[in-house]
Motif scaffolding. Structure first.
Motif, PDB file in Angstrom:
ATOM      1  N   PHE A  68       0.856  -1.183   0.000  1.00  0.00           N
ATOM      2  CA  PHE A  68       0.000   0.000   0.000  1.00  0.00           C
ATOM      3  C   PHE A  68       0.890   1.230   0.000  1.00  0.00           C
ATOM      4  N   ILE A  69       0.485   2.208  -0.791  1.00  0.00           N
ATOM      5  CA  ILE A  69       1.240   3.455  -0.875  1.00  0.00           C
ATOM      6  C   ILE A  69       0.323   4.581  -0.428  1.00  0.00           C
ATOM      7  N   GLU A  70       0.741   5.283   0.619  1.00  0.00           N
ATOM      8  CA  GLU A  70       0.024   6.479   1.050  1.00  0.00           C
ATOM      9  C   GLU A  70       0.553   7.650   0.240  1.00  0.00           C
ATOM     10  N   LEU A  71      -0.365   8.459  -0.257  1.00  0.00           N
ATOM     11  CA  LEU A  71       0.015   9.629  -1.035  1.00  0.00           C
ATOM     12  C   LEU A  71      -0.283  10.894  -0.241  1.00  0.00           C
ATOM     13  N   TYR A  72       0.706  11.740  -0.163  1.00  0.00           N
ATOM     14  CA  TYR A  72       0.575  13.050   0.452  1.00  0.00           C
ATOM     15  C   TYR A  72       0.697  14.047  -0.699  1.00  0.00           C
ATOM     16  N   CYS A  73      -0.391  14.728  -0.991  1.00  0.00           N
ATOM     17  CA  CYS A  73      -0.474  15.525  -2.215  1.00  0.00           C
ATOM     18  C   CYS A  73      -0.273  17.016  -1.952  1.00  0.00           C
ATOM     19  N   ARG A  74       0.065  17.715  -3.032  1.00  0.00           N
ATOM     20  CA  ARG A  74       0.180  19.164  -2.967  1.00  0.00           C
ATOM     21  C   ARG A  74      -1.183  19.755  -2.636  1.00  0.00           C
ATOM     22  N   ARG A  75      -1.180  20.942  -2.119  1.00  0.00           N
ATOM     23  CA  ARG A  75      -2.439  21.608  -1.737  1.00  0.00           C
ATOM     24  C   ARG A  75      -3.420  21.647  -2.886  1.00  0.00           C
ATOM     25  N   ASN A  76      -4.673  21.494  -2.544  1.00  0.00           N
ATOM     26  CA  ASN A  76      -5.787  21.615  -3.488  1.00  0.00           C
ATOM     27  C   ASN A  76      -5.754  20.591  -4.616  1.00  0.00           C
ATOM     28  N   THR A  77      -5.168  19.429  -4.391  1.00  0.00           N
ATOM     29  CA  THR A  77      -5.203  18.360  -5.392  1.00  0.00           C
ATOM     30  C   THR A  77      -6.564  17.685  -5.303  1.00  0.00           C
ATOM     31  N   SER A  78      -7.267  17.630  -6.405  1.00  0.00           N
ATOM     32  CA  SER A  78      -8.611  17.043  -6.407  1.00  0.00           C
ATOM     33  C   SER A  78      -8.546  15.518  -6.470  1.00  0.00           C
ATOM     34  N   PRO A  79      -9.580  14.848  -5.982  1.00  0.00           N
ATOM     35  CA  PRO A  79      -9.647  13.391  -6.128  1.00  0.00           C
ATOM     36  C   PRO A  79      -9.584  12.964  -7.600  1.00  0.00           C
ATOM     37  N   GLU A  80     -10.148  13.773  -8.495  1.00  0.00           N
ATOM     38  CA  GLU A  80     -10.108  13.444  -9.923  1.00  0.00           C
ATOM     39  C   GLU A  80      -8.672  13.425 -10.442  1.00  0.00           C
ATOM     40  N   THR A  81      -7.858  14.373  -9.977  1.00  0.00           N
ATOM     41  CA  THR A  81      -6.453  14.413 -10.388  1.00  0.00           C
ATOM     42  C   THR A  81      -5.716  13.179  -9.897  1.00  0.00           C
ATOM     43  N   ILE A  82      -5.971  12.797  -8.636  1.00  0.00           N
ATOM     44  CA  ILE A  82      -5.337  11.601  -8.085  1.00  0.00           C
ATOM     45  C   ILE A  82      -5.790  10.375  -8.871  1.00  0.00           C
ATOM     46  N   HIS A  83      -7.092  10.279  -9.143  1.00  0.00           N
ATOM     47  CA  HIS A  83      -7.630   9.144  -9.916  1.00  0.00           C
ATOM     48  C   HIS A  83      -6.954   9.054 -11.278  1.00  0.00           C
ATOM     49  N   ARG A  84      -6.890  10.176 -11.987  1.00  0.00           N
ATOM     50  CA  ARG A  84      -6.264  10.189 -13.317  1.00  0.00           C
ATOM     51  C   ARG A  84      -4.819   9.719 -13.242  1.00  0.00           C
ATOM     52  N   GLY A  85      -4.087  10.223 -12.252  1.00  0.00           N
ATOM     53  CA  GLY A  85      -2.682   9.857 -12.126  1.00  0.00           C
ATOM     54  C   GLY A  85      -2.480   8.388 -11.807  1.00  0.00           C
ATOM     55  N   LEU A  86      -3.243   7.885 -10.856  1.00  0.00           N
ATOM     56  CA  LEU A  86      -3.065   6.492 -10.455  1.00  0.00           C
ATOM     57  C   LEU A  86      -3.576   5.511 -11.502  1.00  0.00           C
ATOM     58  N   SER A  87      -4.561   5.905 -12.278  1.00  0.00           N
ATOM     59  CA  SER A  87      -5.100   4.985 -13.285  1.00  0.00           C
ATOM     60  C   SER A  87      -4.099   4.713 -14.402  1.00  0.00           C
ATOM     61  N   ARG A  88      -3.048   5.515 -14.485  1.00  0.00           N
ATOM     62  CA  ARG A  88      -1.998   5.279 -15.492  1.00  0.00           C
ATOM     63  C   ARG A  88      -1.066   4.137 -15.095  1.00  0.00           C
ATOM     64  N   HIS A  89      -1.177   3.659 -13.867  1.00  0.00           N
ATOM     65  CA  HIS A  89      -0.275   2.617 -13.363  1.00  0.00           C
ATOM     66  C   HIS A  89      -1.052   1.309 -13.221  1.00  0.00           C
ATOM     67  N   PRO A  90      -0.827   0.355 -14.127  1.00  0.00           N
ATOM     68  CA  PRO A  90      -1.615  -0.887 -14.087  1.00  0.00           C
ATOM     69  C   PRO A  90      -1.418  -1.684 -12.803  1.00  0.00           C
ATOM     70  N   GLU A  91      -0.350  -1.466 -12.107  1.00  0.00           N
ATOM     71  CA  GLU A  91      -0.100  -2.195 -10.865  1.00  0.00           C
ATOM     72  C   GLU A  91      -1.014  -1.732  -9.721  1.00  0.00           C
ATOM     73  N   VAL A  92      -1.607  -0.561  -9.863  1.00  0.00           N
ATOM     74  CA  VAL A  92      -2.528  -0.049  -8.844  1.00  0.00           C
ATOM     75  C   VAL A  92      -3.878  -0.728  -9.069  1.00  0.00           C
ATOM     76  N   VAL A  93      -4.301  -1.532  -8.091  1.00  0.00           N
ATOM     77  CA  VAL A  93      -5.553  -2.276  -8.237  1.00  0.00           C
ATOM     78  C   VAL A  93      -6.720  -1.605  -7.541  1.00  0.00           C
ATOM     79  N   SER A  94      -6.436  -0.722  -6.580  1.00  0.00           N
ATOM     80  CA  SER A  94      -7.491   0.067  -5.952  1.00  0.00           C
ATOM     81  C   SER A  94      -6.858   1.299  -5.333  1.00  0.00           C
ATOM     82  N   ALA A  95      -7.666   2.336  -5.181  1.00  0.00           N
ATOM     83  CA  ALA A  95      -7.187   3.575  -4.569  1.00  0.00           C
ATOM     84  C   ALA A  95      -8.379   4.300  -3.967  1.00  0.00           C
ATOM     85  N   SER A  96      -8.127   4.982  -2.871  1.00  0.00           N
ATOM     86  CA  SER A  96      -9.183   5.712  -2.181  1.00  0.00           C
ATOM     87  C   SER A  96      -8.610   6.964  -1.539  1.00  0.00           C
TER      88      SER A  96
END
Length: 147
Positions: A68-96
């Motif tokens: 599991f990888i915890e992500l600490y994001c820059r200020r005002n990062t939207s969930p949509e931005t995180i979703h878009r970024g993580l969906s580019r990595h096939p090894e990521v099977v779930s994210a919340s």
């Protein structure tokens, strides 16, 4: 509009095996195949069913290292931005997104430690990621819902 019991049973049957025929589902829930199809079409139109997919066992791909990888994001990062970024990595099977110090958590499967490290480096390199923290799974104690 909430789902009724029959709709929930149809969704459960599809969740267990999306390739089941409408006739097979109908015999389980007490409807004809055309009646099941109409209900599935309505459930799709309402957005209760958003699509059909295949679940792949990561081990079948040779990915037996889980973490599991915890992500600490820059200020005002939207969930949509995180979703878009993580969906580019096939090894990521779930994210919340999560409460607490981290902004999000991603479940990752990899072939080995080096592969996991490469995935971690790629995710840490995303523009919106300030830092990460990771943990590796030693033993699965409980897993439900086909995940």
């Amino acid at each position: 509009m909430p789902l009724n019991d029959l709709d929930r049973r149809i969704i459960q049957a599809l969740a267990e095996d999306a390739r089941r025929s409408y006739a097979d589902i109908g015999s389980e829930v007490g409807l004809s195949a055309p009646a099941v199809k109409r209900r599935v079409d309505r459930l799709r139109a309402r957005g209760a069913i958003t699509g059909f997919t295949v679940r792949v066992d990561p081990a079948a791909l040779g990915w037996q290292t889980e973490g599991f990888i915890e992500l600490y994001c820059r200020r005002n990062t939207s969930p949509e931005t995180i979703h878009r970024g993580l969906s580019r990595h096939p090894e990521v099977v779930s994210a919340s997104t999560v409460t607490g110090d981290a902004d999000a958590i991603a479940q990752v499967f990899a072939a080995d430690m080096r592969h996991f490290e490469q995935v971690l480096e790629r995710i840490a390199g995303e523009a919106y990621v300030e830092r990460t923290r990771s943990v590796l799974v030693l033993s699965r104690l409980l897993r439900r819902h086909g995940s």
